[in-house]
Design a protein around this motif. Sequence first.
Motif, PDB file in Angstrom:
ATOM      1  N   LYS A   1       0.815  -1.216   0.000  1.00 50.40           N
ATOM      2  CA  LYS A   1       0.000   0.000   0.000  1.00 50.40           C
ATOM      3  C   LYS A   1       0.851   1.269   0.000  1.00 50.40           C
ATOM      4  N   SER A   2       2.143   1.108  -0.227  1.00 48.79           N
ATOM      5  CA  SER A   2       3.061   2.251  -0.340  1.00 48.79           C
ATOM      6  C   SER A   2       3.072   3.110   0.919  1.00 48.79           C
ATOM      7  N   VAL A   3       3.266   2.455   2.046  1.00 49.58           N
ATOM      8  CA  VAL A   3       3.390   3.173   3.308  1.00 49.58           C
ATOM      9  C   VAL A   3       4.738   2.834   3.930  1.00 49.58           C
ATOM     10  N   THR A   4       5.155   3.653   4.879  1.00 47.65           N
ATOM     11  CA  THR A   4       6.387   3.383   5.614  1.00 47.65           C
ATOM     12  C   THR A   4       6.053   2.528   6.828  1.00 47.65           C
ATOM     13  N   ILE A   5       6.743   1.415   6.956  1.00 45.69           N
ATOM     14  CA  ILE A   5       6.443   0.475   8.035  1.00 45.69           C
ATOM     15  C   ILE A   5       7.554   0.519   9.075  1.00 45.69           C
ATOM     16  N   VAL A   6       7.172   0.725  10.314  1.00 46.11           N
ATOM     17  CA  VAL A   6       8.112   0.695  11.434  1.00 46.11           C
ATOM     18  C   VAL A   6       7.565  -0.262  12.482  1.00 46.11           C
ATOM     19  N   GLY A   7       8.455  -0.730  13.329  1.00 46.58           N
ATOM     20  CA  GLY A   7       8.033  -1.685  14.343  1.00 46.58           C
ATOM     21  C   GLY A   7       8.544  -1.313  15.719  1.00 46.58           C
ATOM     22  N   ALA A   8       7.881  -1.848  16.722  1.00 45.72           N
ATOM     23  CA  ALA A   8       8.303  -1.673  18.112  1.00 45.72           C
ATOM     24  C   ALA A   8       8.606  -3.048  18.688  1.00 45.72           C
ATOM     25  N   ALA A   9       9.726  -3.159  19.382  1.00 47.70           N
ATOM     26  CA  ALA A   9      10.129  -4.454  19.920  1.00 47.70           C
ATOM     27  C   ALA A   9      10.723  -4.293  21.315  1.00 47.70           C
ATOM     28  N   LYS A  10      10.642  -5.371  22.075  1.00 46.81           N
ATOM     29  CA  LYS A  10      11.220  -5.401  23.417  1.00 46.81           C
ATOM     30  C   LYS A  10      11.679  -6.820  23.711  1.00 46.81           C
ATOM     31  N   ASP A  11      12.881  -6.923  24.250  1.00 50.98           N
ATOM     32  CA  ASP A  11      13.451  -8.240  24.563  1.00 50.98           C
ATOM     33  C   ASP A  11      13.443  -9.149  23.337  1.00 50.98           C
ATOM     34  N   ASN A  12      13.814  -8.552  22.184  1.00 50.29           N
ATOM     35  CA  ASN A  12      13.907  -9.288  20.918  1.00 50.29           C
ATOM     36  C   ASN A  12      12.572  -9.846  20.432  1.00 50.29           C
ATOM     37  N   LYS A  13      11.475  -9.274  20.894  1.00 48.91           N
ATOM     38  CA  LYS A  13      10.152  -9.691  20.446  1.00 48.91           C
ATOM     39  C   LYS A  13       9.402  -8.486  19.879  1.00 48.91           C
ATOM     40  N   VAL A  14       8.741  -8.700  18.756  1.00 47.51           N
ATOM     41  CA  VAL A  14       7.981  -7.627  18.122  1.00 47.51           C
ATOM     42  C   VAL A  14       6.700  -7.369  18.908  1.00 47.51           C
ATOM     43  N   LEU A  15       6.510  -6.120  19.317  1.00 48.80           N
ATOM     44  CA  LEU A  15       5.307  -5.747  20.061  1.00 48.80           C
ATOM     45  C   LEU A  15       4.218  -5.186  19.154  1.00 48.80           C
TER      46      LEU A  15
END
Length: 224
Positions: free
Chosen positions: A26-40
């Motif tokens: 969909k032509s969007v910028t994707i970012v992620g949040a993670a903690k203790d090597n796990k994606v939140l």
Amino acid sequence: GSLSYLSNQGIELSGVSEIINKYYSKSVTIVGAAKDNKVLGIFALADSLKPDAPRVIQALNNLGLKTILLSGDNAQTAKTIANLAGITAVKAELLPQDKINEIKKLQDAGHTVIMVGDGINDAPALKQADVGIAIGTGTDIAMDAADITLVQGKLQGLLSSIILSRALFRKIKQNLFWAFFYNMVAIPLAMLGILNPVIAESAMALSSMSVVTNSLRLKKIKLE
């Protein structure tokens, strides 16, 4: 952070690959949040194009300027934004240092570079460019690094500044030409006694008036 940053930190993204692929198309910028090597969580961010961007880009192209989009977004998102704005040259997935390197390449090739940006990541590139222009609605760091700030945040200010600077430079060259022309012709004649001092003084005053009058014509320039 960005997906590439999370991946470099050793965070496994395979568990959210389906979601990533869904939004990536969909032509969007994707970012992620993670903690203790796990994606939140995964966040899809979309840039909104300034309403006057396509018109200003077209006007810049008509002036003979080449426009290039330097973006930290993924290639698909950057290309979509570029197409909407009317920009044909795109460099995507760039870090701040990458933007500096791209500008240096253009400068080494003999080009004068104007960089327009509003984000923290744009600040180093704004500093590297020959002329850095910050958007007034952007970050303070970008405005501090720039030479010019568009206070109202409209890209029309970029076009107006270029048109005005070109017109101003033309006037400077015109005024210098007539000033040198007068001195080259009148001074030798005055030294030889051919030109009456009163006439020479009047001509000097007339020359100064012509310079001022020519400069005042800048008010009639259309900045669009």
